[in-house]
Every structure is written in structure tokens, then in C-alpha cells.
Design an enzyme around this catalytic site. Structure first.
Site, PDB file in Angstrom:
ATOM      1  N   TRP B 103       8.198 109.098  54.289  1.00 15.90           N
ATOM      2  CA  TRP B 103       6.770 109.434  54.396  1.00 15.90           C
ATOM      3  C   TRP B 103       5.897 108.366  53.778  1.00 15.90           C
ATOM      4  O   TRP B 103       4.802 108.078  54.268  1.00 15.90           O
ATOM      5  CB  TRP B 103       6.513 110.822  53.796  1.00 15.90           C
ATOM      6  N   ASP B 172       0.540 111.584  47.988  1.00 22.99           N
ATOM      7  CA  ASP B 172       1.022 112.573  48.943  1.00 22.99           C
ATOM      8  C   ASP B 172       1.872 113.555  48.136  1.00 22.99           C
ATOM      9  O   ASP B 172       2.981 113.224  47.709  1.00 22.99           O
ATOM     10  CB  ASP B 172       1.864 111.875  50.013  1.00 22.99           C
ATOM     11  N   LYS B 196       5.037 123.644  52.778  1.00 22.08           N
ATOM     12  CA  LYS B 196       6.141 123.720  51.831  1.00 22.08           C
ATOM     13  C   LYS B 196       5.778 124.717  50.719  1.00 22.08           C
ATOM     14  O   LYS B 196       6.330 125.808  50.679  1.00 22.08           O
ATOM     15  CB  LYS B 196       6.456 122.344  51.238  1.00 22.08           C
TER      16      LYS B 196
HETATM   17  C1  LIG Z   1       6.107 114.263  51.592  1.00 19.09           C
HETATM   18  C2  LIG Z   1       5.690 114.505  53.006  1.00 19.09           C
HETATM   19  N1  LIG Z   1       4.608 113.865  53.486  1.00 19.09           N
HETATM   20  C3  LIG Z   1       4.190 114.031  54.757  1.00 19.09           C
HETATM   21  C4  LIG Z   1       4.854 114.856  55.629  1.00 19.09           C
HETATM   22  C5  LIG Z   1       4.341 115.009  57.040  1.00 19.09           C
HETATM   23  O1  LIG Z   1       3.663 116.222  57.142  1.00 19.09           O
HETATM   24  P1  LIG Z   1       3.041 116.744  58.521  1.00 19.09           P
HETATM   25  O2  LIG Z   1       4.197 117.138  59.367  1.00 19.09           O
HETATM   26  O3  LIG Z   1       2.188 117.894  58.113  1.00 19.09           O
HETATM   27  O4  LIG Z   1       2.244 115.657  59.128  1.00 19.09           O
HETATM   28  C6  LIG Z   1       5.978 115.549  55.183  1.00 19.09           C
HETATM   29  C7  LIG Z   1       6.669 116.459  56.107  1.00 19.09           C
HETATM   30  O5  LIG Z   1       7.723 116.973  55.837  1.00 19.09           O
HETATM   31  C8  LIG Z   1       6.399 115.366  53.840  1.00 19.09           C
HETATM   32  O6  LIG Z   1       7.488 115.997  53.383  1.00 19.09           O
HETATM   33 MG   LIG Z   2      11.106 111.225  52.190  1.00 14.66          MG
END
Ligand SMILES: Cc1ncc(COP(=O)(O)O)c(C=O)c1O
Ligand SMILES: [Mg+2]
Ligand SMILES: Cc1ncc(COP(=O)(O)O)c(C=O)c1O
Ligand SMILES: [Mg+2]
Ligand SMILES: [Mg+2]
Ligand SMILES: [Mg+2]
Lengths: 361, 361
Positions: B103, B172, B196
Site C-alpha cells: 500500500w 495511512d 477493517k
Molecule cells: C493499509 C491499507 N491501505 C490502503 C488499502 C486500500 O484500501 P481501499 O481498498 O479502501 O482502497 C488497504 C486495503 O486493504 C490497506 O490495508
Molecule cells: Mg501491505
């Protein structure tokens, strides 16, 4: 169901009661999986079945040709105002827009950030009380597309027949999608926020001709390119699972009822009931001009603003809610989308007669 | 509740059962209004109460200082990958990023569209099995911010303590927000997809220091500017009402439980149970290095891929679902977010002992 009100809200709007009941159960335990619908992975077989079912109902009920992609996006219809020109226009490219209400005007403002926007028609000076006939405007030869809002939620106007043009059409159908037949093949792109005819707020349906997926300029953020979502079946990232699920349930309800053709018949009858009542007396006046009247949002006035306030309050006390017009035009608005029951319209019409008799101007 | 499974899914993830039950009722008839929660106007007093309650619980539980705005946006955490640099950087401006997982890497890719991105640290060569210590990287003097993912959902690593820097932090926190105390005042911006620790997919929580709202370049599409949403209390357009409602219910549950401090204690105990079991035998191996172990996503391996497949299948038969690791690293992953019950961890630990005994390497 005894205490259920008639909800004339313009959106989020009333949904079929049986859909709500099913959703209420599935949220707690989805298909006996032992997990609620909103807890399961979007990559689980159970959710993949949900999204595939919803997509196939969209395709079936709207008769979407095979060369179109069906996408479920976030950000509301308002995000399509910029995504359309961001993806389909490029520096110096032109598009034609029809300014027929608040939402069309907002779309024009965003489009101007991306290209040369030709506003070929505006009904703003007459408080957006009509949409143009085909011969009332010109679409420039160089235009990439002709953009319009098929139904103007706030002003209660609607294109009785869709604009005709040699250019591809792009339409905001947020407030009338699935309410009547549409020839999708005339369109490059159709979008609709779900919260009127399709389900809860939180998902936007986009139907896009697949050759257009190649037009997006380089350096567009990944999430803003239609191709990203098309290539991954709307699962590039976590989709708004619950809203997609409800859309599927609403479409299953619609199919069961007889589909778009049948609901169009019902919608025409509901709207006719209401417009006939308004036309039958001088007490009530329609905002929309003849030929532009919406089947979805019926906007009307009483003799005075005071009487309108009294009308809305008394209706509300009788369990007819949400009749207040949008703040930008005032008056009254009865939103009677697909899921709004005929009996609610009958009840409103009866009340209108009583109210006019009891409250002379 | 008898047939409820233990759902170790990484997201959408398990939610408190009482929240699901309440949502199941409110969807059908919200607070005896005679309309379901997903049918009412976002401008109705009933929904305004919902969004205000959710915001005030965010503020209270995370101790958000008054000079921060709390926003509820659409588009998932993935949309923040580009919205952050689109709003906070400008041509030629620099930001520092830490590449600690999938991510973070995706965020870096989007940020490179908007500015000069300095990747000050990467753990990619060691399959993202750790996060850096403070002295392992430098933050450039000209950087606008230091960006990181506080918990790496896929690799099961987490910053035990947040990075320290003279620069403002941007994080994030999708997979660990509300799981432990955070000093919000060190951050310019925090974001988290809800699916989550906070609710269903479909809403992203953004907490932003209010002076940053002025940084957005002109000609940014209206919907992509944080200021648009901040100025309108996340109601510039129709918000994802249902997801905001569930977030409010989840936070009310958390408050009732004792708040962030209490859940942090519980989370530490749940994670310790699981890591102790893994450490106690050679049969199970943790992916994350010491000092980087996540309290939310515990990633581990068995002696062989075959044994992992058998383990996941047998656990599933025993109503422990979602233990398969992300396809990018394989193995097993137990996501044990706030709402995941301690008893589920105990059950998994017991199963791990039995499985290892019955299936020698
Ligand atoms: C730490 C983290 N950031 C971003 C995301 C992406 O999220 P989204 O699917 O809502 O765009 C995730 C998805 O699992 C994540 O775990
Ligand atoms: Mg990761
Ligand atoms: C025709 C039309 N377009 C766009 C919108 C904006 O939709 P959203 O709030 O999902 O951005 C609306 C909202 O009522 C609408 O009626
Ligand atoms: Mg309008
Ligand atoms: Mg009349
Ligand atoms: Mg071990």
C-alpha cells in the site's frame, strides 16, 4: 410494515420494503455463512456472486450491448462531473453541454477544467423550467460528445425523448435510470448515483462503451481512470460492497415486477395521477413546462409560500414525508421513483383535494 | 449468534455482532421514523444526527485537536494515495515516503504524478518483513511531509512507535486506526478506509489539520479538494450514509468497551497469545521481524505450502475463516482487528497445537 410512511424524498429515496427486510437479515448473517454481508471479503466467492449478479441484472434490464462495460464506482454522481471530461477530453478538445439545471451546471463547471466547453443551450433564465427540443441548439462539429442530464431532479424536468445527435451522448441519469427504456447504443457513457432508483448512497453506476477506455490521458491517477476499474471488474480496490448488494436486490425486485417496460407503465400512470390533479385546479401550478414534465420529480406550487408550508406540515402529519421543494426553487416536490408505491400517490392526490378545499387562497 | 464463525478476514472484516443486529433493524425502520436508514435524506435531521454523532466519537476517542477537520469521503483508501499529493504538493515540491509494503508502494506511485518523491527507505528486498527504525533514513530538509503506512496489512508489519520527524507526518492508518493511542497533533493528515476497524467498505475517514486546506492548487476538481468537503461537513454531495452510520455504531461500541486505551490492552493480549504460540514451536514462523510485528495482522508460515493449505482448510471446517495469506506473500494471515473476539484467538491457538502434533513436517 404497518407504520411505514410514504417517503417522497428526492434521494436517498424510498426503497422496496422487501429489499429492506432482506438486507436487514443479510447484514446479520449472509446466506448462512455465519458472517454478516458487510464483514465478508470482497474477494470471497460469496461477494463475487453478489457483484456478478448485480452486473448481469444491469445488463439484462437495460439491454446493455456487449461492447459496454458496467462499473460500480465511489464518489457519487458528482465525481462523474470531472471524471467524464478528465477521461474523455484532452487539452483543446471540445464537448457540448446542455444547461438544464443545477446538476448540469455543476457538470459544466468541472468540464471547463479539462477542455473547451460549448454550452449549446441554457434554460437558466426561465428558472430551468424546461429542457430544449432537438432543434433548439446546435452540436459543434468538433465536439467529442453531447452531455445532458436526462432528468433534472431539482426542477422537475425531464427529456421526454433523449436528445438526438450524430455525436455520442453522455448522460447523467442519476434520477431516472431504470425508470424507462433507453437505447444504450446511442451513448458513450451513462452514469447514475444509486440513491434514487437503485439503492443507498455510496455507489455510482457507470456504463461506458469500451473503446472509450483507451482515451484517458497518461498521468491520470490510477483510481480516476475508467480503465483501471473496467480491467478489474470494479475490484481494483475494495468496492462499496453493501451498496452494490442492495442495487442487486433492487434490480431483482424490478425484474420480478416485469422489468423496465413494466415500471415505465407504472411510472407513467403514477405521474399522470398527480399531474392531472394539479392541472384540474388553479390552486396548484406545475413548475415544469408542458413537454418537459418529469415522471420522477413533480415540482409544484400553491398560491402562497405560507400555504405551501402548511401543506407540507399537514402532509407530514399524515405520514407523507419529504414534500418540501429543494431550497433553490422552494415550493413542493413529490419524488415518485420506481419504488414509490402507487397508493402513496393516490393518498397525496386525495389530500391535495381536501387541502385546497379547506384552505382557499 | 450460535452459528457465527470466527472471521479472520483482512478487510472487509469482522464487526461487533451487536452493531450488526442494530443495523439490521435500523435498515428496515430507523428510530421509528417509518423509513429505513438507507432511505432517508442526508439532509434530514435524523441523518444529520448520525453524522454528527460519528464525528464527535472520532474526535473523542482519538483525542483529535480542535484545529483538525474530520471528513468522511468516498473512493477508498486508494483514492487518498493521489488526493494527498494532489492537495498537499505542487509542481517541484518534495515529499518523503517510506516503502514498507504494497500500500505504501502504491501511494508512492500516485504521489510521483504530483511532485518530487524521495523514497527514504524501502524494505522491499526483504519481502517487506520490517519497518525502519527512526535512524535508518533521512527526511530531506525541503520535504513537505513524511508519509508512511502505520500498519502493513499484507505483510503483517507495524510501526511499534510512530516515526519521529521535524516534518509533519501523513499516515495511512487503514488497518490500525483506533487500535492504539496516537498523538494526532504530530500529523498533518491521517486517513483510513473503514473496512477493517471502523465498519463496512464505502467510507474513508480523513483527519486533516485545517491550515492544510488552503494548499490545494487552483483548478483542482471540486470533489477532489479537501476544502470542499471540510467546508460542507462532508455533505457537499450525498455522503455514503450507511457506512457513516455503521462507523458511528462501531465507535459507540468501542467507547462503551472503554475506548482506545482499553482496546489497545485487549489487542496486545490477543496478539501476544498468537505470537507466543508461533514462537513456542519451530513449526510456525512469523514473517515479520522482531520489532515490526503487527498487532492487527499476524502473518506466519508452516513448514510447507501443502501443510499451509491443509491448515487453512481444516481451520475453515472448524469455523475459523479467512486465514489464507494475501496472494503476494502466501502463507497464513490472521487478522485480529478491534472487533475480533479473544475467544477466536484462543481457539486458533489450540488448533495450531493440535495441527502441528497431527501433521509433522
Ligand atoms: C493499509 C491499507 N491501505 C490502503 C488499502 C486500500 O484500501 P481501499 O481498498 O479502501 O482502497 C488497504 C486495503 O486493504 C490497506 O490495508
Ligand atoms: Mg501491505
Ligand atoms: C441528476 C443528479 N445528478 C447528480 C447528483 C449528485 O449526486 P451525488 O450526491 O451522488 O454526487 C444528483 C443528486 O441529487 C442528481 O439528482
Ligand atoms: Mg436539477
Ligand atoms: Mg393547476
Ligand atoms: Mg516458531
Amino acid at each position: 410494515m404497518a407504520d411505514r410512511v410514504y417517503n417522497f424524498s428526492a434521494g436517498p429515496a424510498t426503497l422496496p420494503f422487501e429489499v429492506l427486510e432482506q438486507a436487514g437479515k443479510d447484514i446479520v448473517n449472509f446466506k448462512e455463512t455465519g458472517s454478516g454481508l458487510i464483514e465478508i471479503s470482497h474477494r470471497s466467492p460469496e461477494f463475487i456472486e453478489v457483484i456478478e449478479k448485480t452486473e448481469s441484472l444491469v445488463r439484462e434490464l437495460l439491454e446493455v450491448p456487449d461492447n459496454y462495460k458496467v462499473l460500480f464506482l465511489q464518489g457519487g454522481a458528482s465525481s462523474q462531473f470531472f471524471m467524464v471530461p478528465m477521461n474523455l477530453l484532452g487539452a483543446g478538445k471540445k464537448a457540448t453541454y446542455l444547461n438544464t439545471g443545477t446538476w448540469a451546471k455543476k457538470a459544466i463547471k468541472e468540464a471547463q477544467l479539462f477542455g473547451d466547453i460549448d454550452v449549446a443551450y441554457s434554460s437558466e433564465e426561465s428558472i430551468f423550467n424546461h429542457v430544449p427540443a432537438n432543434d433548439a441548439y446546435q452540436v459543434a462539429e468538433e465536439s467529442e460528445y453531447l452531455y445532458f442530464a436526462s432528468n433534472n431532479t431539482i426542477y422537475g424536468t425531464q427529456f421526454e425523448t433523449m436528445p438526438q445527435s450524430k455525436k455520442m451522448l453522455v448522460a447523467d441519469m442519476s434520477s431516472d435510470i431504470f425508470s424507462r427504456k433507453v437505447d444504450v447504443s446511442k451513448f458513450g457513457l451513462i452514469f447514475a448515483g444509486a440513491q434514487k432508483n437503485l439503492g443507498p448512497a455510496g455507489v455510482t453506476l457507470v456504463i461506458i462503451r469500451d473503446d472509450l477506455l483507451e482515451k484517458t490521458p497518461a498521468h491520470t491517477p490510477t483510481m480516476l481512470s475508467y480503465k483501471t476499474h473496467a480491467d478489474k471488474g470494479s475490484m481494483f480496490n475494495t468496492p462499496p460492497c453493501f451498496a452494490i448488494y442492495v442495487m442487486g436486490e433492487v434490480l431483482a425486485w424490478l425484474k420480478n415486477l416485469g422489468g423496465v417496460e413494466k415500471i415505465e407503465e407504472i411510472n407513467r400512470e403514477k405521474a399522470a395521477l398527480l399531474y392531472s390533479q394539479i392541472d384540474a385546479s388553479d390552486y396548484y401550478r406545475v413548475h415544469a413546462q408542458d413537454g418537459s414534465r418529469s415522471l420522477m420529480n413533480v415540482t409544484f406550487n400553491l398560491p402562497t409560500a405560507e400555504l405551501e408550508a402548511k401543506f407540507i406540515a399537514e402532509a407530514s402529519a399524515l405520514q407523507m414525508k419529504g414534500l418540501k421543494g429543494h431550497r433553490s426553487i422552494g415550493g413542493c416536490r413529490a419524488s415518485i421513483y420506481n419504488a414509490f408505491p402507487r397508493e402513496g400517490v393516490v393518498k397525496l392526490v386525495e389530500f391535495m383535494q381536501v387541502f385546497a378545499a379547506n384552505n382557499p387562497a
